[in-house]
Motif scaffolding. Structure first.
Motif, PDB file in Angstrom:
ATOM      1  N   GLN A 222      13.603  16.196  -9.758  1.00  0.00           N
ATOM      2  CA  GLN A 222      12.573  15.320 -10.311  1.00  0.00           C
ATOM      3  C   GLN A 222      12.973  13.849 -10.214  1.00  0.00           C
ATOM      4  O   GLN A 222      12.116  12.976 -10.032  1.00  0.00           O
ATOM      5  N   LYS A 223      14.252  13.583 -10.325  1.00  0.00           N
ATOM      6  CA  LYS A 223      14.737  12.205 -10.264  1.00  0.00           C
ATOM      7  C   LYS A 223      14.755  11.677  -8.834  1.00  0.00           C
ATOM      8  O   LYS A 223      14.534  10.478  -8.604  1.00  0.00           O
ATOM      9  N   ASN A 224      14.987  12.553  -7.859  1.00  0.00           N
ATOM     10  CA  ASN A 224      15.211  12.093  -6.486  1.00  0.00           C
ATOM     11  C   ASN A 224      14.134  12.504  -5.487  1.00  0.00           C
ATOM     12  O   ASN A 224      14.245  12.181  -4.302  1.00  0.00           O
ATOM     13  N   GLY A 225      13.123  13.213  -5.945  1.00  0.00           N
ATOM     14  CA  GLY A 225      12.088  13.635  -5.009  1.00  0.00           C
ATOM     15  C   GLY A 225      10.717  13.727  -5.637  1.00  0.00           C
ATOM     16  O   GLY A 225      10.535  13.489  -6.835  1.00  0.00           O
ATOM     17  N   ASP A 226       9.736  14.050  -4.817  1.00  0.00           N
ATOM     18  CA  ASP A 226       8.358  14.280  -5.247  1.00  0.00           C
ATOM     19  C   ASP A 226       7.903  15.614  -4.693  1.00  0.00           C
ATOM     20  O   ASP A 226       8.554  16.193  -3.813  1.00  0.00           O
ATOM     21  N   LEU A 227       6.764  16.086  -5.188  1.00  0.00           N
ATOM     22  CA  LEU A 227       6.178  17.305  -4.655  1.00  0.00           C
ATOM     23  C   LEU A 227       5.014  16.945  -3.733  1.00  0.00           C
ATOM     24  O   LEU A 227       4.156  16.145  -4.093  1.00  0.00           O
ATOM     25  N   LYS A 228       5.029  17.529  -2.538  1.00  0.00           N
ATOM     26  CA  LYS A 228       3.982  17.247  -1.559  1.00  0.00           C
ATOM     27  C   LYS A 228       3.564  18.551  -0.885  1.00  0.00           C
ATOM     28  O   LYS A 228       4.361  19.459  -0.703  1.00  0.00           O
ATOM     29  N   THR A 229       2.295  18.591  -0.510  1.00  0.00           N
ATOM     30  CA  THR A 229       1.841  19.670   0.365  1.00  0.00           C
ATOM     31  C   THR A 229       1.868  19.141   1.796  1.00  0.00           C
ATOM     32  O   THR A 229       1.884  17.920   2.023  1.00  0.00           O
ATOM     33  N   ILE A 230       1.860  20.042   2.739  1.00  0.00           N
ATOM     34  CA  ILE A 230       1.861  19.627   4.139  1.00  0.00           C
ATOM     35  C   ILE A 230       0.601  18.835   4.471  1.00  0.00           C
ATOM     36  O   ILE A 230       0.629  17.859   5.211  1.00  0.00           O
ATOM     37  N   GLY A 231      -0.528  19.244   3.894  1.00  0.00           N
ATOM     38  CA  GLY A 231      -1.781  18.535   4.126  1.00  0.00           C
ATOM     39  C   GLY A 231      -1.720  17.093   3.660  1.00  0.00           C
ATOM     40  O   GLY A 231      -2.197  16.183   4.333  1.00  0.00           O
ATOM     41  N   GLU A 232      -1.120  16.878   2.483  1.00  0.00           N
ATOM     42  CA  GLU A 232      -0.983  15.520   1.947  1.00  0.00           C
ATOM     43  C   GLU A 232      -0.128  14.656   2.862  1.00  0.00           C
ATOM     44  O   GLU A 232      -0.454  13.497   3.127  1.00  0.00           O
ATOM     45  N   LEU A 233       0.963  15.223   3.341  1.00  0.00           N
ATOM     46  CA  LEU A 233       1.860  14.452   4.202  1.00  0.00           C
ATOM     47  C   LEU A 233       1.217  14.140   5.545  1.00  0.00           C
ATOM     48  O   LEU A 233       1.396  13.045   6.084  1.00  0.00           O
ATOM     49  N   GLU A 234       0.449  15.092   6.063  1.00  0.00           N
ATOM     50  CA  GLU A 234      -0.233  14.853   7.327  1.00  0.00           C
ATOM     51  C   GLU A 234      -1.255  13.727   7.176  1.00  0.00           C
ATOM     52  O   GLU A 234      -1.355  12.841   8.034  1.00  0.00           O
ATOM     53  N   THR A 235      -1.995  13.746   6.072  1.00  0.00           N
ATOM     54  CA  THR A 235      -2.971  12.684   5.810  1.00  0.00           C
ATOM     55  C   THR A 235      -2.282  11.338   5.664  1.00  0.00           C
ATOM     56  O   THR A 235      -2.749  10.311   6.183  1.00  0.00           O
ATOM     57  N   GLU A 236      -1.150  11.344   4.962  1.00  0.00           N
ATOM     58  CA  GLU A 236      -0.405  10.101   4.761  1.00  0.00           C
ATOM     59  C   GLU A 236       0.132   9.558   6.079  1.00  0.00           C
ATOM     60  O   GLU A 236       0.113   8.354   6.325  1.00  0.00           O
ATOM     61  N   GLU A 237       0.598  10.466   6.946  1.00  0.00           N
ATOM     62  CA  GLU A 237       1.105  10.050   8.252  1.00  0.00           C
ATOM     63  C   GLU A 237      -0.004   9.395   9.075  1.00  0.00           C
ATOM     64  O   GLU A 237       0.206   8.376   9.725  1.00  0.00           O
ATOM     65  N   LYS A 238      -1.199  10.000   9.038  1.00  0.00           N
ATOM     66  CA  LYS A 238      -2.315   9.437   9.791  1.00  0.00           C
ATOM     67  C   LYS A 238      -2.699   8.068   9.251  1.00  0.00           C
ATOM     68  O   LYS A 238      -3.020   7.155  10.016  1.00  0.00           O
ATOM     69  N   ARG A 239      -2.670   7.922   7.914  1.00  0.00           N
ATOM     70  CA  ARG A 239      -3.011   6.632   7.305  1.00  0.00           C
ATOM     71  C   ARG A 239      -2.005   5.565   7.734  1.00  0.00           C
ATOM     72  O   ARG A 239      -2.377   4.445   8.098  1.00  0.00           O
ATOM     73  N   LYS A 240      -0.723   5.919   7.708  1.00  0.00           N
ATOM     74  CA  LYS A 240       0.312   4.970   8.113  1.00  0.00           C
ATOM     75  C   LYS A 240       0.162   4.580   9.577  1.00  0.00           C
ATOM     76  O   LYS A 240       0.364   3.427   9.942  1.00  0.00           O
ATOM     77  N   THR A 241      -0.208   5.560  10.396  1.00  0.00           N
ATOM     78  CA  THR A 241      -0.389   5.285  11.820  1.00  0.00           C
ATOM     79  C   THR A 241      -1.550   4.316  12.032  1.00  0.00           C
ATOM     80  O   THR A 241      -1.448   3.372  12.825  1.00  0.00           O
ATOM     81  N   ARG A 242      -2.658   4.540  11.291  1.00  0.00           N
ATOM     82  CA  ARG A 242      -3.805   3.627  11.412  1.00  0.00           C
ATOM     83  C   ARG A 242      -3.430   2.222  10.982  1.00  0.00           C
ATOM     84  O   ARG A 242      -3.812   1.231  11.621  1.00  0.00           O
ATOM     85  N   LEU A 243      -2.672   2.105   9.873  1.00  0.00           N
ATOM     86  CA  LEU A 243      -2.254   0.783   9.402  1.00  0.00           C
ATOM     87  C   LEU A 243      -1.339   0.107  10.405  1.00  0.00           C
ATOM     88  O   LEU A 243      -1.429  -1.099  10.642  1.00  0.00           O
ATOM     89  N   LEU A 244      -0.437   0.886  10.999  1.00  0.00           N
ATOM     90  CA  LEU A 244       0.487   0.329  11.983  1.00  0.00           C
ATOM     91  C   LEU A 244      -0.262  -0.182  13.198  1.00  0.00           C
ATOM     92  O   LEU A 244       0.011  -1.285  13.702  1.00  0.00           O
ATOM     93  N   ILE A 245      -1.241   0.606  13.668  1.00  0.00           N
ATOM     94  CA  ILE A 245      -2.024   0.196  14.828  1.00  0.00           C
ATOM     95  C   ILE A 245      -2.818  -1.063  14.516  1.00  0.00           C
ATOM     96  O   ILE A 245      -2.895  -1.996  15.334  1.00  0.00           O
ATOM     97  N   ALA A 246      -3.403  -1.136  13.306  1.00  0.00           N
ATOM     98  CA  ALA A 246      -4.167  -2.326  12.916  1.00  0.00           C
ATOM     99  C   ALA A 246      -3.268  -3.549  12.847  1.00  0.00           C
ATOM    100  O   ALA A 246      -3.639  -4.641  13.294  1.00  0.00           O
ATOM    101  N   ASP A 247      -2.065  -3.361  12.297  1.00  0.00           N
ATOM    102  CA  ASP A 247      -1.116  -4.468  12.183  1.00  0.00           C
ATOM    103  C   ASP A 247      -0.671  -4.947  13.560  1.00  0.00           C
ATOM    104  O   ASP A 247      -0.582  -6.153  13.821  1.00  0.00           O
ATOM    105  N   LEU A 248      -0.406  -4.004  14.451  1.00  0.00           N
ATOM    106  CA  LEU A 248       0.008  -4.372  15.802  1.00  0.00           C
ATOM    107  C   LEU A 248      -1.122  -5.077  16.544  1.00  0.00           C
ATOM    108  O   LEU A 248      -0.888  -6.049  17.267  1.00  0.00           O
ATOM    109  N   SER A 249      -2.345  -4.590  16.348  1.00  0.00           N
ATOM    110  CA  SER A 249      -3.500  -5.221  17.000  1.00  0.00           C
ATOM    111  C   SER A 249      -3.663  -6.650  16.526  1.00  0.00           C
ATOM    112  O   SER A 249      -3.947  -7.563  17.320  1.00  0.00           O
ATOM    113  N   ASN A 250      -3.486  -6.872  15.223  1.00  0.00           N
ATOM    114  CA  ASN A 250      -3.598  -8.213  14.656  1.00  0.00           C
ATOM    115  C   ASN A 250      -2.504  -9.127  15.207  1.00  0.00           C
ATOM    116  O   ASN A 250      -2.751 -10.294  15.553  1.00  0.00           O
ATOM    117  N   THR A 251      -1.276  -8.603  15.305  1.00  0.00           N
ATOM    118  CA  THR A 251      -0.162  -9.393  15.836  1.00  0.00           C
ATOM    119  C   THR A 251      -0.402  -9.760  17.289  1.00  0.00           C
ATOM    120  O   THR A 251      -0.168 -10.901  17.710  1.00  0.00           O
TER     121      THR A 251
END
Length: 283
Positions: A222-251
């Motif tokens: 509990q002190k060193n981790g969180d609980l995640k489902t695979i679906g949540e992590l996949e969604t989070e990965e896609k969100r991060k990828t979209r943000l990264l692409i937007a940031d790179l496009s802006n740069t």
């Protein structure tokens, strides 16, 4: 496929590591072929079997099971498959490996329960840990082919926590870590069902019930981790990828504008000051 006379000679358990190294070099130099295409792999050590061609997830599972199975009495056969595990981990195209491990991780999860909670960052649990051997524990696990980041001993309860990489390959390594102990009857069910623990370590992938368990183990997770489902992590990965692409496009757009401005300044002709010439006056 041909076999040398060496294959007819038995080896002892103490010679296993050296034998694995020799087989690994044969895989690296192409003497033994594994990858037939982007989607098809073969086990060069199982001729005569009906199923000698595998998709990626199956060839890796096959090599791991044969190499780690305690029921395997043929030491050379075991050594060959341990070398195949090492080859798949270290020498297959990294981009190809990463994408296939991702697919395998998602498939394994969907095959059981898509809402199953795992401790993230990925962690494995070791139980029945001998405190006196904790110093060489990581070394011992690495020699067994377990790809990990670090091992942390808990101050009581005979537990240690194994940390894996945070990406999808780390998820897969944690699953293989769990499988390794299950095939030796030292998995989670064996640990909790035993009236008397056998010698050696017990291990498994940390999940929701471990996270909420009472005592030092639950407190650490509990002190060193969180609980995640695979679906949540996949969604989070896609969100991060979209943000990264937007940031790179802006740069890139900002750099393009700066470049256009520099080019414009370079091409603009310099301002010319015309000085009128004076005519000589004639008397």
């Amino acid at each position: 496929m041909s076999y040398s006379s060496e294959d007819e000679t038995d080896i002892s358990e103490s010679e296993l590591e050296e034998y694995v190294d020799r087989c690994y070099e044969q895989l690296k130099d192409g003497t033994q072929k594994v990858k037939l295409s982007d989607d098809v792999y073969r086990c060069p050590y199982c001729p005569g079997k009906k199923k000698i061609v595998y998709p990626f997830k199956d060839i890796f599972q096959h090599a791991t099971d044969v190499g780690k199975g305690s029921q395997n009495r043929d030491i050379k056969h075991k050594g060959k498959h341990l070398s195949l595990v090492r080859y798949i981990k270290n020498d297959l195209d990294k981009e190809d490996l990463s994408s296939k491990l991702t697919g395998l991780a998602l498939e394994v999860s969907q095959g059981s329960d898509v809402n199953e909670l795992f401790v993230w960052p990925w962690m494995g649990i070791l139980a029945n840990v001998d405190v006196e051997n904790i110093g060489r524990l990581k070394n011992d696990l690495t020699k067994r082919g377990i790809d990990l980041v670090r091992v942390r001993q808990l101050y009581s309860g005979g537990y240690a926590v194994v940390e894996f990489k945070k990406d999808w390959s780390g998820f897969h390594r944690a699953l293989m870590f769990e499988k390794e102990f299950e095939v030796d009857n030292h998995g989670k069910k064996d640990y909790y069902a035993a009236s008397r623990l056998a010698d050696g370590l017990y291990g498994w992938f940390a999940r929701g019930d471990d996270y909420y368990s009472k005592g030092v183990l639950g407190e650490y997770l509990q002190k060193n981790g969180d609980l995640k489902t695979i679906g949540e992590l996949e969604t989070e990965e896609k969100r991060k990828t979209r943000l990264l692409i937007a940031d790179l496009s802006n740069t890139i757009e900002q750099l393009r504008m700066r470049l256009d401005k520099l080019e414009s300044n370079y091409r603009e002709p310099p301002t010319v000051i015309h000085v009128g010439s004076q005519k000589d006056e004639t008397n």
